[in-house]
Enzyme design. Structure first.
Site, short mmCIF file in Angstrom:
data_model
loop_
_atom_site.label_atom_id
_atom_site.label_comp_id
_atom_site.label_asym_id
_atom_site.label_seq_id
_atom_site.Cartn_x
_atom_site.Cartn_y
_atom_site.Cartn_z
N TYR A 308 0.82 -1.23 0.00
CA TYR A 308 0.00 0.00 0.00
C TYR A 308 0.84 1.27 0.00
O TYR A 308 0.29 2.36 0.04
CB TYR A 308 -0.87 0.07 1.26
CG TYR A 308 -1.72 -1.14 1.54
CD1 TYR A 308 -2.79 -1.48 0.71
CD2 TYR A 308 -1.48 -1.93 2.65
CE1 TYR A 308 -3.57 -2.59 0.99
CE2 TYR A 308 -2.26 -3.05 2.93
CZ TYR A 308 -3.30 -3.36 2.09
OH TYR A 308 -4.07 -4.47 2.36
N CYS A 334 14.18 -12.46 -1.78
CA CYS A 334 14.85 -12.32 -3.08
C CYS A 334 13.92 -11.69 -4.11
O CYS A 334 13.50 -12.33 -5.09
CB CYS A 334 15.40 -13.67 -3.52
SG CYS A 334 16.91 -13.99 -2.60
N GLU A 335 13.58 -10.50 -3.84
CA GLU A 335 12.73 -9.65 -4.66
C GLU A 335 12.83 -8.30 -3.97
O GLU A 335 13.19 -8.25 -2.78
CB GLU A 335 11.28 -10.15 -4.54
CG GLU A 335 10.52 -10.09 -5.82
CD GLU A 335 9.11 -10.60 -5.66
OE1 GLU A 335 8.21 -9.75 -5.69
OE2 GLU A 335 8.90 -11.80 -5.54
N TYR A 362 -3.10 -5.81 10.57
CA TYR A 362 -2.73 -6.26 9.21
C TYR A 362 -1.21 -6.45 9.08
O TYR A 362 -0.65 -6.24 8.01
CB TYR A 362 -3.27 -5.28 8.15
CG TYR A 362 -4.74 -5.00 8.32
CD1 TYR A 362 -5.68 -5.96 7.97
CD2 TYR A 362 -5.21 -3.80 8.87
CE1 TYR A 362 -7.04 -5.73 8.16
CE2 TYR A 362 -6.56 -3.57 9.06
CZ TYR A 362 -7.47 -4.53 8.71
OH TYR A 362 -8.79 -4.31 8.89
N1 LLP Z 1 -15.52 -4.13 8.49
C1 LLP Z 1 -15.34 -4.66 7.27
C2 LLP Z 1 -16.47 -5.24 6.57
C3 LLP Z 1 -14.05 -4.63 6.69
O1 LLP Z 1 -13.90 -5.15 5.47
C4 LLP Z 1 -12.98 -4.06 7.40
C5 LLP Z 1 -11.63 -4.01 6.80
C6 LLP Z 1 -13.21 -3.54 8.67
C7 LLP Z 1 -14.50 -3.58 9.19
C8 LLP Z 1 -12.11 -2.93 9.52
O2 LLP Z 1 -11.55 -1.80 8.95
P1 LLP Z 1 -10.41 -1.00 9.76
O3 LLP Z 1 -11.01 -0.52 11.03
O4 LLP Z 1 -9.32 -1.94 10.05
O5 LLP Z 1 -10.01 0.11 8.87
N2 LLP Z 1 -5.07 -4.52 4.88
C9 LLP Z 1 -5.40 -3.11 4.78
C10 LLP Z 1 -6.76 -2.79 5.38
C11 LLP Z 1 -7.85 -3.64 4.75
C12 LLP Z 1 -9.17 -3.45 5.43
C13 LLP Z 1 -10.13 -4.50 4.99
N3 LLP Z 1 -11.40 -4.41 5.62
C14 LLP Z 1 -4.28 -2.28 5.45
O6 LLP Z 1 -3.36 -2.88 6.00
O7 LLP Z 1 -4.35 -1.05 5.41
#
Ligand code: LLP
Length: 405
Positions: A308, A334-335, A362
């Site tokens: 990201y 190795c990338e 995450y």
């Molecule tokens: N509810 C639903 C339906 C979701 O899909 C998500 C996150 C959340 C709640 C929680 O969102 P948050 O509070 O964490 O923003 N991997 C990415 C973030 C992907 C979020 C996916 N869905 C990162 O590391 O920024």
């Protein structure tokens, strides 16, 4: 509270490394509690449910900690549902909001008795034809562009998520002709949403849709609350948002004639700043144009910077001295696996322990075994001195366990 970990926490992190080695994920349980209480206090409404987004940090001990604080869960796979139940959550505590899953997974979720949100007209029709009487929620797509980057913006017109607000006539047609029981509405527009205006705008759309359903019991506003990734970075003013949304929710309930539940699904907000990812500098490599600090990890353990372009502050826990240099921090994959470029960090020597901040959400959850690397251990700090290993480091045997040869 300071953005940077206190000296005391830094010492505890080094102690954790001494006991468990690197690479290592460490979570401060007291910080998770603090974030949870702050979130809870921000909403001045008695019927609020906070459902932790399991996908952000899927460790059973963390789920148990959140359960003890009174949280429910947001689950997106049947495995998350099952882990939630094993962690002690009741089916009522779990809201299952998957996307694109097969019918067998829905059937399992029905059998387990969790609440289900549906985000596709075809699935809605299937439910009406085959699972009559099961109360369900509908995930709407409000067509709002919100989120820190395109990959995590999911409430806009081109997104695969949710049923468009413009398709509500079709939803009502299905509800009436098939006798569907709609108990809730859901939306989630993105992660790292910069301004609460976008959030409130999307909420208005959800309220607008809700008026046309007769017997709802909850409105689920998802999440997307932004945390600070640097000192003085923008973060969601949760108190301001909580106040505005609670107020608006009360007005809505009065007009609707029923006290609904207000549901939120924070992931990052609850666990991001509780997490530290600790690595060791293997070598310092001077090239024609760069000084690389090469660490004993890579995007196999923390992919957010590469995937990201996310910024994670990096501290040198072994040397907090005055003399700093400009480094690019890279891994052993190795990338190309650049964690950071042009970072001014107190001089790094081989063997120094570097610490990535904001690694609670995450981080481990998105790790992999790429390059046949083992995934790190996880440690939970609690109270004054508590330090518990909550996931063992993987071994070569773990890597080979399911291979048939
Ligand atoms: N509810 C639903 C339906 C979701 O899909 C998500 C996150 C959340 C709640 C929680 O969102 P948050 O509070 O964490 O923003 N991997 C990415 C973030 C992907 C979020 C996916 N869905 C990162 O590391 O920024």
């Amino acid at each position: 509270m300071s953005f940077y970990p206190s000296e005391k926490i830094q010492k505890r992190l080094l102690r954790a490394v001494k006991s468990h080695g690197t690479p290592l994920y460490v979570y401060n349980g007291d910080q998770i509690k603090h974030q949870y209480r702050r979130f809870e206090d921000a909403f001045d409404f008695k019927n609020v449910e906070i459902h932790f987004a399991t996908k952000a940090l899927t460790n059973m001990r963390i789920l148990q900690l959140l359960k003890s604080l009174g949280a429910g869960l947001d689950a997106v796979s049947i495995q998350e549902v099952k882990m939630g139940l094993m962690a002690g959550f009741t089916p009522e505590d779990i809201i299952f909001t998957p996307s694109g899953i097969g019918i067998d997974e829905y059937k399992e979720a029905i059998d387990l008795g969790v609440r289900i949100n549906i985000d596709n007209l075809e699935v809605l029709e299937y439910f009406g034809l085959h699972f009559k009487g099961i109360p369900i929620g509908i995930r709407i797509n409000p067509h709002v562009m919100a989120g820190g980057n395109p990959k995590i913006s999911v409430g806009h017109m081109d997104s695969k998520f949710g049923i468009s607000v413009y398709q509500m006539p079709m939803v009502h047609r299905l509800v009436e002709s098939l006798g569907l029981r709609i108990e809730g509405l859901h939306m989630h527009t993105g992660s790292d949403i910069l301004d609460i205006g976008a959030f409130l705008q999307a909420s208005e759309i959800l309220f607008g849709v809700a008026e046309s359903f007769e017997d709802l019991s909850y409105l689920d506003f998802g999440s997307g609350f932004k945390v600070a990734y640097r000192e003085n970075d923008i973060e969601t003013d949760i108190e301001e948002l909580g106040k505005a949304l609670s107020q608006r929710f009360k007005t809505f309930c009065t007009a609707y004639g029923k006290d609904l539940k207000l549901i939120l699904e924070p992931g990052k907000y609850l666990v991001s700043n509780s997490g530290y990812f600790l690595v060791k500098a293997n070598w310092i490599k001077q090239t024609t144009s760069n000084v690389f600090a090469q660490v004993d990890s890579g995007f196999n353990h923390l992919i957010r910077p590469m995937f990201y372009g996310a910024h994670h502050e990096i501290l040198n826990l072994s040397n907090t001295g005055e003399k700093s240099r400009v480094y690019s921090i890279t891994g052993y994959i190795c990338e190309t696996d650049t964690f950071a470029v042009n970072r001014v960090i107190p001089e790094i020597s081989s063997g120094d322990i570097l610490c990535f901040l904001n690694a609670g959400a995450y981080g481990f959850a998105m790790s992999s075994n790429y390059n046949s690397r083992l995934r790190p251990a996880e440690v939970l700090l609690e109270g004054k001195d508590g330090m518990t290993l909550i996931r063992k480091r993987e071994s070569l045997e773990d890597l080979l366990r399911l291979q048939v040869f």
